[in-house]
Design a protein around this motif. Sequence first.
Motif, mmCIF file in Angstrom:
data_model
loop_
_atom_site.group_PDB
_atom_site.id
_atom_site.type_symbol
_atom_site.label_atom_id
_atom_site.label_comp_id
_atom_site.label_asym_id
_atom_site.label_seq_id
_atom_site.Cartn_x
_atom_site.Cartn_y
_atom_site.Cartn_z
ATOM 1 N N MET A 161 0.803 -1.217 0.000
ATOM 2 C CA MET A 161 0.000 0.000 0.000
ATOM 3 C C MET A 161 0.840 1.272 0.000
ATOM 4 O O MET A 161 0.358 2.323 -0.408
ATOM 5 N N THR A 162 2.074 1.209 0.481
ATOM 6 C CA THR A 162 2.813 2.454 0.710
ATOM 7 C C THR A 162 4.204 2.509 0.098
ATOM 8 O O THR A 162 4.904 3.500 0.279
ATOM 9 N N ASP A 163 4.648 1.486 -0.596
ATOM 10 C CA ASP A 163 6.000 1.477 -1.153
ATOM 11 C C ASP A 163 6.214 2.720 -2.025
ATOM 12 O O ASP A 163 5.605 2.866 -3.084
ATOM 13 N N PRO A 164 7.072 3.664 -1.605
ATOM 14 C CA PRO A 164 7.234 4.920 -2.346
ATOM 15 C C PRO A 164 7.943 4.753 -3.677
ATOM 16 O O PRO A 164 7.909 5.654 -4.508
ATOM 17 N N GLU A 165 8.614 3.629 -3.898
ATOM 18 C CA GLU A 165 9.338 3.435 -5.149
ATOM 19 C C GLU A 165 8.524 2.676 -6.185
ATOM 20 O O GLU A 165 9.022 2.368 -7.258
#
Length: 348
Positions: A161-165
Amino acid sequence: MGAQPTVSDVAGIAGVSRQTVSNVLNAPELVRPETRERVQQAIHSLGYRPHASARRLRTQKSSTIGIRLDPITQDGISGSILDRFLHALTERADRQGLRVLLFTADGPEDEIEQFRRLSDGADVDAFVLTSTFHGDPRTEWLIDHGRSFVTFGRPWGIDDMTDPEHLWVDVDGRSGLRDATEYLLSRGGPRVAFLGWPAGSGTGDDRREGWLEAMTASGGLTGDELRMLEAAEEDGVPNGADAIRRIEAQSGPVDGVVCTSDSLALGVLTATGGRVPVVGYDDTPVAASLGFSSVAQQLDEVAAGVLDLLTGVHGGRVRPDGEVSDPRHRLVTPRLVVRDGPPLIGPR
């Protein structure tokens, strides 16, 4: 000559976010009419023109997006969803002056080789990936090599849900199956069965959670009874028929069935003769023609989200310059399409 006005300038004049300006330019149907008019007035007053740096990929090389053309499925039903997504993506890309390059690959490793070849030859600026799965090596390669990409599907098994890459757009399958289960519970008894795919499919597991949430909330069955009402099979019409026969043989008649695909749902109809209400997933032409309910993925919305992440402030880059507050992910809510169902075929 003064500096050309930017998206930020338009956003400031209109009193909206840069995301909203991008939507007005690329997906106007997603913006309320009064907001859209205010943004358009700001564009006109500033003389803003969405040139390549705003409308195209940040690399500004070929203005081309690469996407793998998935193989045709055996039953030709479930694969239609990706065909419709590709059509929506191509139409929207064309409006923005972008091209879509299709390529084939025999599997994930072969697809990675295609990434390398197309990147080295400067044939494409970014990639769109479909059919993500646990431990997907394709996204790891693209991140490691700093390639621009967006996936239709979450990076299952990582920080999904949050992996910035990892820029992604997905459909909330849990919500869709929860709505489908609640619908069948509301029109019949408490015994709503679930036909899904083997564990380990991120998409399938997510949809199963929606069924389980609705069934648990209804409070009508014990944990053991619920376990007797679910079955996992590879996708396909015959497998759906086998699964519902197996469930009813071990636990008795069911009041309804929700499925992770229209292929499995068609198998249920084949095995039961249409006496059991069923809800499929993907709202394929088969569901529409046979008249059974199904969960529709909002593919035009998905395509709009993919292109926004590719051409907006992120530019499809896994490491955008500076801190960018715009969300890196989009989760689209599906829609339950309710139909009366096919006529009874006869007792089975």
